[in-house]
Motif scaffolding. Structure first.
Motif, short mmCIF file in Angstrom:
data_model
loop_
_atom_site.label_atom_id
_atom_site.label_comp_id
_atom_site.label_asym_id
_atom_site.label_seq_id
_atom_site.Cartn_x
_atom_site.Cartn_y
_atom_site.Cartn_z
N ASP A 264 -1.44 -4.85 -9.77
CA ASP A 264 -2.08 -4.51 -11.05
C ASP A 264 -2.62 -3.09 -10.98
OD1 ASP A 264 -1.53 -7.04 -11.95
OD2 ASP A 264 -3.59 -7.77 -11.77
N ILE A 265 -2.47 -2.36 -12.07
CA ILE A 265 -3.09 -1.04 -12.23
C ILE A 265 -4.05 -1.15 -13.41
CG2 ILE A 265 -2.73 1.44 -12.45
CD1 ILE A 265 0.22 1.03 -11.87
N VAL A 266 -5.32 -0.92 -13.17
CA VAL A 266 -6.33 -1.05 -14.22
C VAL A 266 -7.14 0.24 -14.34
CG1 VAL A 266 -6.47 -3.54 -13.84
CG2 VAL A 266 -8.10 -2.03 -12.69
N PRO A 267 -7.74 0.49 -15.51
CA PRO A 267 -8.54 1.72 -15.67
C PRO A 267 -9.78 1.69 -14.79
CG PRO A 267 -8.04 0.68 -17.80
CD PRO A 267 -7.67 -0.30 -16.74
N ASP A 268 -10.10 2.83 -14.22
CA ASP A 268 -11.38 3.01 -13.53
C ASP A 268 -12.30 3.69 -14.53
OD1 ASP A 268 -13.54 3.66 -11.99
OD2 ASP A 268 -12.39 4.41 -10.28
N VAL A 269 -13.11 2.89 -15.23
CA VAL A 269 -13.90 3.42 -16.34
C VAL A 269 -14.99 4.38 -15.86
CG1 VAL A 269 -13.43 1.44 -17.82
CG2 VAL A 269 -15.41 1.39 -16.29
N ARG B 119 4.48 7.31 -18.79
CA ARG B 119 5.71 7.11 -18.04
C ARG B 119 6.71 8.22 -18.34
NH1 ARG B 119 8.40 1.41 -18.45
NH2 ARG B 119 9.62 2.47 -16.82
N SER B 120 6.88 8.53 -19.63
CA SER B 120 7.82 9.57 -20.03
C SER B 120 7.38 10.93 -19.50
CB SER B 120 7.91 9.61 -21.56
OG SER B 120 8.78 10.63 -21.99
N CYS B 121 6.09 11.21 -19.58
CA CYS B 121 5.54 12.47 -19.06
C CYS B 121 5.81 12.63 -17.58
CB CYS B 121 4.03 12.51 -19.34
SG CYS B 121 3.15 13.86 -18.53
N CYS C 2 1.53 7.42 -16.00
CA CYS C 2 2.12 8.30 -14.98
C CYS C 2 2.15 7.59 -13.62
CB CYS C 2 1.34 9.60 -14.88
SG CYS C 2 1.47 10.70 -16.31
N ALA C 3 1.02 6.96 -13.26
CA ALA C 3 0.95 6.23 -11.99
C ALA C 3 1.92 5.06 -11.98
CB ALA C 3 -0.47 5.75 -11.74
N LEU C 4 2.04 4.37 -13.12
CA LEU C 4 2.97 3.24 -13.21
C LEU C 4 4.39 3.70 -12.94
CD1 LEU C 4 3.87 0.37 -14.03
CD2 LEU C 4 3.80 1.15 -16.42
N GLU C 5 4.78 4.83 -13.51
CA GLU C 5 6.17 5.28 -13.33
C GLU C 5 6.45 5.61 -11.87
OE1 GLU C 5 9.99 5.65 -14.21
OE2 GLU C 5 8.41 4.92 -15.57
N ASN C 6 5.50 6.29 -11.22
CA ASN C 6 5.70 6.55 -9.79
C ASN C 6 5.83 5.26 -9.01
OD1 ASN C 6 5.63 9.31 -10.03
ND2 ASN C 6 3.88 9.62 -8.68
N LEU C 7 5.00 4.28 -9.33
CA LEU C 7 5.05 2.99 -8.65
C LEU C 7 6.41 2.33 -8.83
CD1 LEU C 7 3.34 0.80 -7.09
CD2 LEU C 7 2.89 -0.20 -9.35
N LEU C 8 6.91 2.33 -10.06
CA LEU C 8 8.21 1.70 -10.34
C LEU C 8 9.34 2.43 -9.61
CD1 LEU C 8 7.82 0.98 -14.16
CD2 LEU C 8 7.59 -0.64 -12.27
N LEU C 9 9.29 3.74 -9.58
CA LEU C 9 10.33 4.51 -8.87
C LEU C 9 10.31 4.20 -7.37
CD1 LEU C 9 9.97 7.96 -10.68
CD2 LEU C 9 11.97 6.45 -10.77
N ALA C 10 9.11 4.07 -6.81
CA ALA C 10 9.00 3.77 -5.38
C ALA C 10 9.55 2.39 -5.07
CB ALA C 10 7.55 3.87 -4.93
N ALA D 90 0.82 -1.20 0.00
CA ALA D 90 0.00 0.00 0.00
C ALA D 90 0.86 1.25 0.00
CB ALA D 90 -0.94 -0.01 1.20
N GLY D 91 2.04 1.18 0.61
CA GLY D 91 2.94 2.32 0.61
C GLY D 91 3.41 2.67 -0.79
N PHE D 92 3.68 1.64 -1.61
CA PHE D 92 4.06 1.89 -3.00
C PHE D 92 2.90 2.54 -3.76
CE2 PHE D 92 6.89 -2.07 -2.50
CZ PHE D 92 7.97 -1.31 -2.10
N ILE D 93 1.69 2.06 -3.51
CA ILE D 93 0.52 2.58 -4.20
C ILE D 93 0.28 4.04 -3.83
CG2 ILE D 93 -2.00 2.33 -4.41
CD1 ILE D 93 -1.56 -0.71 -4.15
N ARG D 94 0.59 4.40 -2.61
CA ARG D 94 0.42 5.80 -2.19
C ARG D 94 1.23 6.73 -3.09
NH1 ARG D 94 3.12 9.31 1.19
NH2 ARG D 94 4.59 7.70 1.85
N TYR D 95 2.45 6.32 -3.42
CA TYR D 95 3.26 7.14 -4.34
C TYR D 95 2.66 7.14 -5.74
CZ TYR D 95 7.05 7.72 -0.95
OH TYR D 95 7.78 8.08 0.14
N ALA D 96 2.15 6.01 -6.19
CA ALA D 96 1.54 5.94 -7.52
C ALA D 96 0.38 6.93 -7.64
CB ALA D 96 1.07 4.52 -7.81
N CYS D 97 -0.39 7.08 -6.57
CA CYS D 97 -1.57 7.94 -6.59
C CYS D 97 -1.23 9.42 -6.65
CB CYS D 97 -2.45 7.66 -5.37
SG CYS D 97 -3.24 6.04 -5.40
#
Length: 319
Positions: free
Chosen positions: A30-35, A250-252, A55-63, A2-9
């Motif tokens: 997993d990160i999925v679209p919230d339609v 991710r690049s953004c 963008c959220a994926l990149e934050n998650l990977l960095l964390a 959950a700590g990693f997800i906090r950074y993703a958010c």
């Protein structure tokens, strides 16, 4: 986890809709679209939605990387279903640049204000380019005033066309938050104070918006913002599909975090992308012929504004 997800958010995302959901299964996130958080008028093909997921994926990977862990990233349904991040048992060396990007995550914001007009050094521009390098994504940095002015004109033209569309105005109004209490209770949306505008009682906000939201007023605002910016970044994926848009996200995010680490501010000016007839002109101007531009950011030096609200982590984790 959950700590990693906090950074993703804390990632950048369109209209601050935060259109993501996470699930934790053992050592996999997993990160999925919230339609339910789509913006179908401004984003009919969900392009902004998948950029936001990237963008959220990149934050998650960095964390995760900052904890010295390795990851494997898998696309779900070729990206249309989101991404799956597997945490590996093996350790990974921490890249100094990525350390700086990770440290910038809590301080990054979309700063929708007039900037100082000061130029960004060649060395810092090179750092922005190096930091945002992701396979399959092209970056065009525009720093000469003539081309920034051309982008400014496209932004204003795009905004004018959007304001003529009642459906666009209704959708935008749905995501505006005028009072601090509404912004905090919703945990999402575009809070007026984050744009330098005064907070208002929620009942008064929509009325004031309809009175103040005029073509001339918006054109003047964007002209001042663009004229004060040091440059514009345009990003485009080699493949115009969810997988490509996730890569652009991710690049953004890396660009925005690098800017933050360098003391710069960024803000989306995506109007030329959201009006299809203007995309080709933007691609030509940014020397991205044959590619569809996916993100437009202005950048420069500015003061910190109030930060956008975020939903609690528990609200974005599926059980």
């Amino acid at each position: 986890m959950a700590g990693f997800i906090r950074y993703a958010c804390l990632a950048a995302n369109g209209h601050n809709t935060q259109p993501w959901l996470f699930s934790i299964k053992g050592n996999t996130i997993d990160i999925v679209p919230d339609v339910e958080r789509r913006t179908p008028v401004v984003d009919p093909d969900d392009h902004h939605l998948y950029v936001s997921l990237g963008c959220a994926l990149e934050n998650l990977l960095l964390a995760i990387e900052n904890r010295g862990l390795s990851t494997t990233v898998n696309l779900l349904d070729q990206g249309a279903g989101g991404v799956s991040v597997v945490l590996e048992d093996t350790s990974a060396a921490i890249d100094p640049l990525d350390q700086a990007l990770f440290a910038a995550i809590p301080f990054r914001q979309s700063t929708r204000s007039v900037y100082s007009g000061a130029a960004v050094s060649t060395e810092r521009l090179a750092t922005l380019g190096r930091a945002s390098r992701i396979n399959g994504v092209s970056l065009s940095l525009l720093t000469d005033r003539a081309r920034i002015d051309l982008v400014r004109d496209l932004v204003i033209e795009g905004n004018n066309r959007q304001m003529d569309d009642p459906a666009f105005v209704r959708e935008l109004l749905h995501w505006l938050r005028f009072s601090p209490s509404h912004a905090m209770s919703a945990g999402d949306g575009l809070y007026s104070a984050t744009t330098g505008n005064p907070s208002l009682p929620e009942w008064l906000g929509p009325l004031a918006f309809r009175l103040a939201f005029t073509k001339s007023g918006e054109a003047d605002k964007y002209a001042r913002q663009m004229d004060s910016s040091a440059g514009v970044a345009v990003l485009a994926a080699e493949q115009a599909d969810p997988a490509g848009w996730i890569s652009v996200g991710r690049s953004c995010q890396r660009f925005c975090l690098a800017a933050t680490a360098l003391g710069l501010k960024t803000a989306f000016v995506n109007q030329p992308l959201e009006v299809a007839e203007l995309r080709l002109a933007l691609a030509e101007m940014a020397r991205l012929r044959g590619l569809r531009p996916d993100v437009v950011l202005r950048f420069g030096y500015a003061d910190v504004l109030p930060f956008s609200p975020r939903r609690p982590v528990a609200d974005v984790i599926r059980t």
